[in-house]
Design a protein around this motif. Structure first.
Motif, short mmCIF file in Angstrom:
data_model
loop_
_atom_site.label_atom_id
_atom_site.label_comp_id
_atom_site.label_asym_id
_atom_site.label_seq_id
_atom_site.Cartn_x
_atom_site.Cartn_y
_atom_site.Cartn_z
N ILE A 66 37.77 -22.82 81.59
CA ILE A 66 39.09 -23.00 80.97
C ILE A 66 39.54 -21.74 80.23
O ILE A 66 40.61 -21.73 79.60
N GLU A 67 38.76 -20.65 80.31
CA GLU A 67 39.13 -19.42 79.63
C GLU A 67 40.49 -18.92 80.14
O GLU A 67 40.88 -19.17 81.28
N LEU A 68 41.19 -18.19 79.27
CA LEU A 68 42.52 -17.69 79.62
C LEU A 68 42.46 -16.72 80.79
O LEU A 68 41.56 -15.90 80.91
N VAL A 69 43.45 -16.84 81.68
CA VAL A 69 43.58 -15.93 82.81
C VAL A 69 44.46 -14.76 82.38
O VAL A 69 45.62 -14.95 81.97
N SER A 70 43.93 -13.56 82.44
CA SER A 70 44.69 -12.39 82.01
C SER A 70 45.79 -12.05 83.01
O SER A 70 45.72 -12.44 84.18
N PRO A 71 46.83 -11.32 82.58
CA PRO A 71 47.92 -10.94 83.50
C PRO A 71 47.43 -10.20 84.74
O PRO A 71 47.97 -10.39 85.83
N SER A 72 46.40 -9.37 84.62
CA SER A 72 45.91 -8.60 85.75
C SER A 72 45.21 -9.47 86.80
O SER A 72 45.03 -9.04 87.95
N GLU A 73 44.84 -10.69 86.42
CA GLU A 73 44.14 -11.58 87.35
C GLU A 73 45.07 -12.62 87.97
O GLU A 73 44.62 -13.45 88.78
N ARG A 74 46.33 -12.58 87.63
CA ARG A 74 47.28 -13.54 88.17
C ARG A 74 47.61 -13.20 89.62
O ARG A 74 47.67 -12.03 90.00
N TYR A 75 47.86 -14.22 90.43
CA TYR A 75 48.24 -13.99 91.82
C TYR A 75 48.92 -15.25 92.36
O TYR A 75 48.90 -16.31 91.74
N GLY A 76 49.49 -15.12 93.55
CA GLY A 76 50.09 -16.27 94.22
C GLY A 76 51.57 -16.44 93.92
O GLY A 76 52.17 -15.72 93.12
N ARG A 77 52.15 -17.41 94.59
CA ARG A 77 53.56 -17.76 94.44
C ARG A 77 53.69 -19.25 94.19
O ARG A 77 52.82 -20.03 94.61
N PRO A 78 54.77 -19.68 93.53
CA PRO A 78 54.93 -21.11 93.26
C PRO A 78 54.85 -21.98 94.50
O PRO A 78 54.34 -23.11 94.44
N ARG A 79 55.30 -21.48 95.64
CA ARG A 79 55.27 -22.32 96.84
C ARG A 79 53.86 -22.64 97.30
O ARG A 79 53.65 -23.57 98.07
#
Length: 457
Positions: free
Chosen positions: A8-21
């Motif tokens: 449940i640790e926070l996901v940092s901005p650099s680890e974000r990926y994907g699209r809403p779809r």
């Protein structure tokens, strides 16, 4: 592919990926399953005619699946799971109890899926000529199914998202064939019909089996999306990804129930509406779809167990869940009480889920969607409350659970308001509404908590 270590640790901005779809495929792959079909047969088994069943299915899903869209909005903004975000309303210690309920919720559905996988696998072996299925064979099937089930949720978020995208197209094709085979046999003007009170029970069942039970998972899968992801897209894809399959498959299940009596058993009942050549593909479809649903459940249940304060890695939590599911599956398979267990489970989860949803969304609205991400995990932070508990949230939860209990009509018990109104079931609306109103009345914050600008890696 590496095993995901993040819980449940926070996901940092650099680890974000994907699209809403991507959420469309995630929720479509998860909800395009035999379990969804069976829910439609259960609605008819309550005594509803086919038109009444379709109306209950449409109304119940339209009311419930927006909750999945709404609980997906916090993931990109905060970068953690839904039940971790619940700390804003209940405090870090107060939220542990609700997270534990969330874990029980997921384990219950996982166990139900494992039971049906076992039934389908045994039926498939019977088709292959393996007769004389004793206890040893049943236990062997359960163990093999558990080992197969372990793979995707253990690997993690990326594997689940990718697999569900492919599952979606396979499931659509197979269920389209199934629908074409059953359509000519459907008795639309079937005899029977239920009164209004029974109709409300059906709507409650549809909501509990659908969007309400999936709501605590919303941000578990949206938390890896970039923080600037379109809110409309996140909401829409998450909502419609589950809504459309549930409406279509539950309607198909209701149609099957007009052809085959006592079709609540998805192995021995539903194939009776199918030609013999499609039985084996159907059983294979049942097994694969159930694995897909359990993959989503297992991944999120590990997160809920962590959010409840139990210090286990996400992978260890997944393994623990599966061990418990195997034990429950053994009990259900050898006791022949699966249908009773399922109906009781669906009825009782309303008692905590409906109030929780009312409080969670009211808190989100009052904060205008803004959270201090670090504060959710900080000792003595902005959500700490008194001794780690925000008593406004706990009081509202208790009030909502009492309200839901007063107006529930389940196989376990019937509330006094339900008895007074002829057996009606407005437990979801009572629990959600009372909890939301009590929380709004007790919560006296005048301004939203500011957003956390930086998220730790």
């Amino acid at each position: 592919m590496a095993v995901e270590q993040r819980g449940i640790e926070l996901v940092s901005p650099s680890e974000r990926y994907g699209r809403p779809r991507d959420l469309l495929f995630l929720w479509s792959g998860t909800t395009l399953g035999i379990f969804t079909l069976v829910y439609g047969t259960v609605v008819v088994s309550l005594g509803l005619s086919f038109p009444q069943a379709v109306m209950a299915i449409v109304i119940g899903n339209l009311l419930a699946f927006p909750l999945v869209g709404l609980t997906s909005l916090q993931g990109p903004a905060v970068g953690t799971s839904t039940m971790a975000v619940s700390r804003a309303a209940f405090g870090p210690k107060g939220a542990r109890v609700l997270s534990f309920f969330g874990w029980i919720n997921m384990v219950g559905f996982e166990a139900g899926g494992m039971v049906l996988i076992t039934f389908a696998a045994l039926a498939l072996l019977d088709q292959a000529g393996v007769t004389g299925q004793g206890a040893g064979l049943k236990i062997g099937v359960i163990v093999v199914a558990a080992l197969i089930q372990l793979v995707l949720p253990l690997i993690g978020h990326a594997a689940v998202m990718r697999a569900q995208k492919y599952f979606t197209w396979v499931f659509v094709a197979m269920f389209a064939v199934m629908g074409a085979l059953i359509a000519p046999k459907v008795q639309i003007a079937s005899a029977g019909g239920a009164d209004f009170a029974t109709f409300t029970i059906a709507v409650a069942l549809v909501m509990a089996a659908g969007g309400l039970s999936w709501a605590p998972l919303g941000s578990d899968y949206s938390r890896y999306l970039p923080a600037d992801s379109s809110k409309k897209a996140v909401f829409g894809y998450a909502m419609f990804g589950g809504l459309v399959p549930y409406v279509l498959l539950m309607t198909l299940g209701a149609a099957v129930a007009t052809v085959v009596k006592d079709a609540g058993d998805p192995v021995s009942g539903l194939p009776g509406a199918l030609p013999s050549w499609f039985v084996v593909p159907y059983l294979l479809l049942a097994i694969v779809t159930l694995f897909a649903v359990n993959t989503t459940d297992l991944y999120s249940s590990g997160l809920n167990l962590q959010a409840s304060g139990i210090r286990l890695s996400r992978s260890s939590a997944v393994v623990l869940d599966l061990v418990i599911c195997v034990a429950i599956t053994c009990v259900a398979v050898f006791s022949d009480s699966f249908n009773t267990m399922l109906n009781t489970f669906l009825g009782l989860l309303i008692l905590w889920l409906a109030p929780w949803a009312g409080i969670y969304l009211t808190d989100w609205l009052r904060r205008r969607g803004r959270y201090d991400a670090k504060g959710l995990f900080a000792d003595g932070g902005p959500y700490h409350g008194s001794g780690g508990i925000r008593w406004t949230g706990i009081a509202a939860q208790v009030a909502g659970m009492i309200a839901a209990g007063l107006w529930i009509n389940s196989t376990a018990f019937t509330g006094p308001l339900s008895e007074i109104t002829g057996g009606s079931d407005f437990s979801i609306f009572a629990g959600f509404g009372v909890a939301a109103l009590v929380y709004a009345a007790l919560d006296r914050r005048t301004a939203p908590v500011p957003v956390s600008v930086s998220v730790p890696a």
